[in-house]
Design a protein around this motif. Sequence first.
Motif, PDB file in Angstrom:
ATOM      1  N   UNK A 118      44.489  47.170  36.010  1.00 24.21           N
ATOM      2  CA  UNK A 118      44.297  46.542  34.703  1.00 24.21           C
ATOM      3  C   UNK A 118      44.999  45.194  34.697  1.00 24.21           C
ATOM      4  N   UNK A 119      44.391  44.221  34.014  1.00 26.51           N
ATOM      5  CA  UNK A 119      44.971  42.892  33.932  1.00 26.51           C
ATOM      6  C   UNK A 119      44.087  42.000  33.100  1.00 26.51           C
ATOM      7  N   UNK A 120      44.403  40.705  33.055  1.00 28.33           N
ATOM      8  CA  UNK A 120      43.662  39.790  32.193  1.00 28.33           C
ATOM      9  C   UNK A 120      42.190  39.677  32.574  1.00 28.33           C
ATOM     10  N   UNK A 121      41.310  40.154  31.710  1.00 24.52           N
ATOM     11  CA  UNK A 121      39.852  39.963  31.830  1.00 24.52           C
ATOM     12  C   UNK A 121      39.340  40.169  33.249  1.00 24.52           C
ATOM     13  N   UNK A 122      39.557  41.375  33.773  1.00 20.46           N
ATOM     14  CA  UNK A 122      39.130  41.687  35.141  1.00 20.46           C
ATOM     15  C   UNK A 122      37.615  41.905  35.225  1.00 20.46           C
ATOM     16  N   UNK A 123      37.006  42.356  34.129  1.00 24.23           N
ATOM     17  CA  UNK A 123      35.625  42.845  34.189  1.00 24.23           C
ATOM     18  C   UNK A 123      34.607  41.794  34.627  1.00 24.23           C
ATOM     19  N   UNK A 124      34.909  40.501  34.441  1.00 24.17           N
ATOM     20  CA  UNK A 124      33.952  39.462  34.832  1.00 24.17           C
ATOM     21  C   UNK A 124      34.322  38.745  36.125  1.00 24.17           C
TER      22      UNK A 124
END
Length: 543
Positions: A209-215
Motif C-alpha cells: 500500500x502507498x500513494x496512488x499505486x493503482x495507476x
Amino acid sequence: VYTSTENFFDSQQFRFFSAKQYNERKSHNPFVNVAYFYTKDSGLSVDDRINILKSNFDKRLETEEQLWSGDDLITKNIKEDVKIYPNERLAYTEITMDIAIEEMTWNPKEAIYSFQLPEGSVATSLSLWVNGVERKGILTTKEKAQKAYTQIVGIEARDPSLMQWREGNRVVVRVFPVSYDLPRTFKCGFTTPLKVENDKLKYQSLNIKGPNISNAETLSRLQISGNEKFDSDKNFELKNNFYINESKGLDKWEAFLPIGNSTYSSSFIWKDNLYEINPIESGNSSFIPSEIVLDLDSNWSLEEIKKIVNLSKNKFAVIINNKKEEINSANYETVFTQFENLQYSLLPLYILSENSLIITKSGSYSANFEELQASEFLNKIKSGTKQKQLKAINISSEINPFWQTIKEQKYVEFIQADLENALKLVKNNQFLSLTTDENRVNIEPAGISIHKKEKLEKLSSNGSNHIYRMYAFGKVLEEQVTIQNDSLAVNKYVTLAQDANIVTPITSLIVLETDEDYTKHGIEKNIDTLGNASINNDGAVPE
C-alpha cells in the motif's frame, strides 16, 4: 475523514490533542454532515476510533506518524523483480518504486509505503537514489535510525529513507523529500519462504500500500533458479531468459512449483559456520487437554463447527463476555449466531484452565499488541498466559496479527493444521510438537529447518545467502521477548541482525544523504556483513 459544521474550519481535527493521527485529507460531504445531526456521540476517544480503523479496516498505513504531508503523491512506476530458489524453498523479491507529484506544490512531501509480507518473511535491503546515485541502506538499532530520520526530515528537511519492522509481518518504508522538481526512486528487498501447499511450493506476492499505486506502470520480472517449470495466476511471457509481465497497479498473484528432491542438500557458509537446510522435525506427543475452547468468528463455517462438536467423547466450550459456555451438537447453530458477524476475536487466554487446547481459524485482520498496549486485557495476557501451558491449533492457512505475536512470543504452543488433521489430533489425544534446539531455526510455512554447524574443511556453499538471513531472523524473533530488558543480549542480537542485514523488532535500515550524516548520528557502516541483498548477487561475497 469528514468535517462537520461545528468543526468545519478545523481541518486537522484528527491530528491535534491525540497520541495518534489519521493521515487522510479531510473532506466536507453534505450528506455526511446532515447525518451528524441525527447521530449520537459514540463516546469513543479519537485514539480509540483510530485504533478501530487500524485493526478492523486495515488502515494501519494511514495512521503512521507523518512528519510532512503525503497529499498529491503518486506512484508512477513499479518494478517487481522476483527470484525463486525452489531447492531452498525460499524467494527474494525486490521492489523498485518511482514517486512523483504531477502538479506544483509549495512544500516537499513525505511518502510512506506499507509492505504486508507472507508469514516468516524478512526485509533484507533498502536503497534510495540521491542526486542520481543509488545509496544503499545501513542497518542500525531502531532507536538510532528513528532519531536520525526525525532530526533530518523534521528539522533539516533533507534526504533520508527509513525501513521499519511492524507487528504482524509488516514493514514500513519512508522516503523524503518528494516534490514536483524532485521525483524519487527507492528500492527494497524481502526474503520469503515458499509455502508448502498440496504437495507444491507456493510463492505469494507482497501486499503493498502507498500513494496512488493503482495507476502505476508495473513491470513484473520472474526468475526461477534451476529453470524449474511453474504455474501462475499471472500471465508471464519468456523474454531474454526472464518471465515478464507488464500491467497497471500491483495485483496480488501466486506461483506454484513442484517440490524438488534437492532441498536438503542446500547450504550456505558464513564466518566458519555452515547453515544447512533440513526437513522440519516434528512428532505427535500425548496430550489430554483439560478443556477444548473454540475461538469462533466469521471465518468459521457451521459445517466445520459441526465436525468438531460431533467428536462424542470430548466437551467443548466458547468464551462469551469472559465466561465459558458449553458448545455441543445440540446448540452449536444457536451459539454461532453470537460470533458469525465478528471479523476476529481476542480470546482472553488468561481465563482458560491450565493445559487447555484452543482451536482457532484465523483470518487476516485483528488488533495487534501495539494497539492493545495500554489495555488491561493485554496486561493480563502478558502476565497470566505463559504459565498455563496452553496449546492452539489454527485450522486456517492464514494468521492474523494477534495470533502471529502470540505464536512468535511463545505465549502458547501454536501449530497450523487443516481441519482433518486437527480432528485426528483431538480424537487421539495428541499434539504435534516441533523439535527445537539452540542451533536450529524452524521455517514452518516451508516445512524446513536451518541448522547451524561448524564448517568442515571440505564443505562449500551451494545455496544462496538468504539461508543465513532466514536463520538470523528466526533467532532474533525467538529471543525478542527475553532480551527486551537485557542490554547485553540486545547488543548480541543487534550484531546478529547487522551481520545478516535484516530488519527486525530491534533494528532498522536507513539511507542518509552523506557519509557525514551517518557519523553525526553515530551510525556505523556495516563492515564484514552480508550487506544489502540483491537480485543479482546471492553468493557469499559481501557488497
